[in-house]
Write an enzyme that holds these catalytic residues in place. Structure first.
Site, PDB file in Angstrom:
ATOM      1  N   SER A 135       6.674 -21.519 -11.195  1.00 14.76           N
ATOM      2  CA  SER A 135       6.762 -22.852 -10.604  1.00 14.76           C
ATOM      3  C   SER A 135       5.519 -23.668 -10.947  1.00 14.76           C
ATOM      4  CB  SER A 135       6.842 -22.687  -9.082  1.00 14.76           C
ATOM      5  OG  SER A 135       6.616 -23.910  -8.433  1.00 14.76           O
ATOM      6  N   TYR A 148       3.145 -19.272  -1.474  1.00 17.34           N
ATOM      7  CA  TYR A 148       4.124 -19.379  -2.558  1.00 17.34           C
ATOM      8  C   TYR A 148       3.401 -19.659  -3.883  1.00 17.34           C
ATOM      9  CZ  TYR A 148       7.966 -21.345  -5.338  1.00 17.34           C
ATOM     10  OH  TYR A 148       8.877 -21.621  -6.339  1.00 17.34           O
TER      11      TYR A 148
HETATM   12  N1  LIG Z   1      14.328 -25.033  -6.470  1.00 17.62           N
HETATM   13  C1  LIG Z   1      13.131 -25.406  -6.884  1.00 17.62           C
HETATM   14  O1  LIG Z   1      12.735 -26.579  -6.691  1.00 17.62           O
HETATM   15  C2  LIG Z   1      12.246 -24.437  -7.620  1.00 17.62           C
HETATM   16  C3  LIG Z   1      11.075 -24.947  -8.188  1.00 17.62           C
HETATM   17  C4  LIG Z   1      10.233 -24.086  -8.876  1.00 17.62           C
HETATM   18  C5  LIG Z   1      10.559 -22.753  -8.999  1.00 17.62           C
HETATM   19  N2  LIG Z   1      11.703 -22.276  -8.426  1.00 17.62           N
HETATM   20  C6  LIG Z   1      11.984 -20.848  -8.551  1.00 17.62           C
HETATM   21  O2  LIG Z   1      13.291 -20.658  -9.052  1.00 17.62           O
HETATM   22  C7  LIG Z   1      13.801 -19.423  -8.572  1.00 17.62           C
HETATM   23  C8  LIG Z   1      15.178 -19.643  -7.965  1.00 17.62           C
HETATM   24  O3  LIG Z   1      15.035 -20.532  -6.873  1.00 17.62           O
HETATM   25  P1  LIG Z   1      16.246 -21.368  -6.244  1.00 17.62           P
HETATM   26  O4  LIG Z   1      15.784 -22.746  -6.075  1.00 17.62           O
HETATM   27  O5  LIG Z   1      17.504 -21.106  -6.978  1.00 17.62           O
HETATM   28  O6  LIG Z   1      16.273 -20.681  -4.787  1.00 17.62           O
HETATM   29  P2  LIG Z   1      17.472 -20.383  -3.798  1.00 17.62           P
HETATM   30  O7  LIG Z   1      18.603 -21.312  -4.000  1.00 17.62           O
HETATM   31  O8  LIG Z   1      16.863 -20.263  -2.450  1.00 17.62           O
HETATM   32  O9  LIG Z   1      17.964 -18.917  -4.280  1.00 17.62           O
HETATM   33  C9  LIG Z   1      17.088 -17.816  -4.172  1.00 17.62           C
HETATM   34  C10 LIG Z   1      17.778 -16.588  -4.713  1.00 17.62           C
HETATM   35  O10 LIG Z   1      16.887 -15.458  -4.525  1.00 17.62           O
HETATM   36  C11 LIG Z   1      17.601 -14.406  -3.877  1.00 17.62           C
HETATM   37  N3  LIG Z   1      16.740 -13.599  -3.014  1.00 17.62           N
HETATM   38  C12 LIG Z   1      15.950 -14.041  -2.006  1.00 17.62           C
HETATM   39  N4  LIG Z   1      15.393 -12.992  -1.378  1.00 17.62           N
HETATM   40  C13 LIG Z   1      15.837 -11.873  -2.007  1.00 17.62           C
HETATM   41  C14 LIG Z   1      15.632 -10.480  -1.814  1.00 17.62           C
HETATM   42  N5  LIG Z   1      14.849 -10.010  -0.826  1.00 17.62           N
HETATM   43  N6  LIG Z   1      16.258  -9.614  -2.636  1.00 17.62           N
HETATM   44  C15 LIG Z   1      17.070 -10.061  -3.624  1.00 17.62           C
HETATM   45  N7  LIG Z   1      17.304 -11.362  -3.864  1.00 17.62           N
HETATM   46  C16 LIG Z   1      16.695 -12.260  -3.052  1.00 17.62           C
HETATM   47  C17 LIG Z   1      18.678 -15.134  -3.037  1.00 17.62           C
HETATM   48  O11 LIG Z   1      19.797 -14.278  -2.835  1.00 17.62           O
HETATM   49  P3  LIG Z   1      20.147 -13.561  -1.440  1.00 17.62           P
HETATM   50  O12 LIG Z   1      19.702 -14.472  -0.331  1.00 17.62           O
HETATM   51  O13 LIG Z   1      21.618 -13.367  -1.538  1.00 17.62           O
HETATM   52  O14 LIG Z   1      19.406 -12.266  -1.478  1.00 17.62           O
HETATM   53  C18 LIG Z   1      19.079 -16.274  -3.983  1.00 17.62           C
HETATM   54  O15 LIG Z   1      20.042 -15.828  -4.901  1.00 17.62           O
HETATM   55  C19 LIG Z   1      12.775 -18.890  -7.559  1.00 17.62           C
HETATM   56  O16 LIG Z   1      11.971 -17.916  -8.164  1.00 17.62           O
HETATM   57  C20 LIG Z   1      11.961 -20.120  -7.234  1.00 17.62           C
HETATM   58  O17 LIG Z   1      10.662 -19.788  -6.808  1.00 17.62           O
HETATM   59  C21 LIG Z   1      12.550 -23.092  -7.738  1.00 17.62           C
END
Ligand SMILES: NC(=O)c1ccc[n+]([C@@H]2O[C@H](COP(=O)([O-])OP(=O)(O)OC[C@H]3O[C@@H](n4cnc5c(N)ncnc54)[C@H](OP(=O)(O)O)[C@@H]3O)[C@@H](O)[C@H]2O)c1
Length: 269
Positions: A135, A148
């Protein structure tokens, strides 16, 4: 890497960016192994794209132990995408120890451990690719995202070191550094006032804009196909990683050509 017929493991595949990564890798001809806690969500998506679902809590060290071998029983995995993550947005002083522990396990320890397990089979095959989703918070001190940001800074630094170590092995790496992406996570980060106002300020200064998850997923798939070392989105926010990585590029140049294998072959240091 040509993805037709390859097997790709995506963590955090139940929703958000992970879900779109599953769709895009499948559209590129790969068979996808989906990992997340929500079994019904990943089972349904796996059925839709002809992949395999593996419900795993990445927070749980015993569940993580040997997970790569268990998934490879159903076929060799060529690409590991460490996408699962949690945010824990809020005032650091008000956070509790268990939540910090969980965040570091999911965002940093699990990806590093999955890389370690994956390399046990990728290196002997002389082929493979690792994608780590980090990120811009690794570089930008966002209020409310201290833990984070620390976890993502660790993941970015780890990926840079790993890339240097894997040079010439046939195993590639891609570090993905993202600004806002329209998912549940970005909504969470905007529920905390100071964090929301920081987002509003960077947007007002036109330094960032929220992206759709499918746009991000297509860029990641293209990066794997072209063996690109990094994906930085949105484009307008690239100044942050460029500035933050400048010292890394200098040390990269200094270390190119350093013999990394002699000691392993038993030669004198
Ligand atoms: N959205 C943004 O603005 C943004 C920006 C920068 C970076 N990112 C990064 O992009 C990646 C995806 O983020 P997103 O925005 O798609 O988030 P999200 O919609 O909250 O999805 C998070 C995913 O991680 C899984 N997860 C969470 N805890 C877990 C655990 N204990 N074991 C296994 N799986 C787990 C969740 O599945 P379950 O709940 O089913 O386990 C879900 O599939 C992350 O690494 C995040 O830090 C996101």
């Amino acid at each position: 890497m040509q993805l037709q017929g390859r097997r790709v493991l995506v963590t955090g595949a139940s929703r958000g960016i992970g879900r779109e990564l599953v769709n895009e890798f499948a559209a590129a001809g790969a068979r996808v192994a989906l990992v997340a806690r929500s079994a019904p969500a990943i089972e349904k998506l796996a059925a839709d794209v002809g992949g395999d679902a593996y419900p795993v809590d990445l927070c749980d060290a015993s569940a993580l132990d040997g997970v790569w071998s268990r998934i490879e029983r159903d076929g060799d995995v060529d690409v590991l995408v460490n996408n699962a993550g949690v945010d824990m947005t809020g005032r650091f002083a008000a956070s509790d120890a268990a939540a910090i522990d969980a965040l570091l396990r999911i965002n940093l320890i699990a990806p590093i451990e999955l890389c370690r397990q994956a390399l046990q089979t990728m290196l002997p095959r002389g082929r493979g690719h690792v994608v780590n989703v980090s990120s811009l918070a690794a570089m930008i001190p966002f209020p409310g995202l201290s833990s984070y940001g620390a976890s993502k800074a660790g993941l970015s630094r780890f990926t840079a070191g790993l890339r240097a170590e894997l040079r010439g092995t046939g195993v590639g790496t891609t570090l993905v550094e993202l600004g806002g992406v329209r998912t549940q996570m970005v909504e969470n980060t905007r529920e905390y006032g100071p964090s929301r106002r920081a987002w509003e300020r960077v947007e007002k200064l036109q330094l960032s804009v929220d992206l759709d998850a499918d746009v991000v997923a297509r860029s990641v798939v293209r990066a794997v196909q072209r063996d690109r070392p990094s994906v930085q989105l949105p484009r307008r926010a690239r100044a942050y990683p460029w500035l933050a990585h400048a010292p890394w590029r200098i040390t990269d140049m200094l270390l190119i050509g350093v013999d990394r294998h002699t000691d392993e072959q038993g030669d004198e240091p």
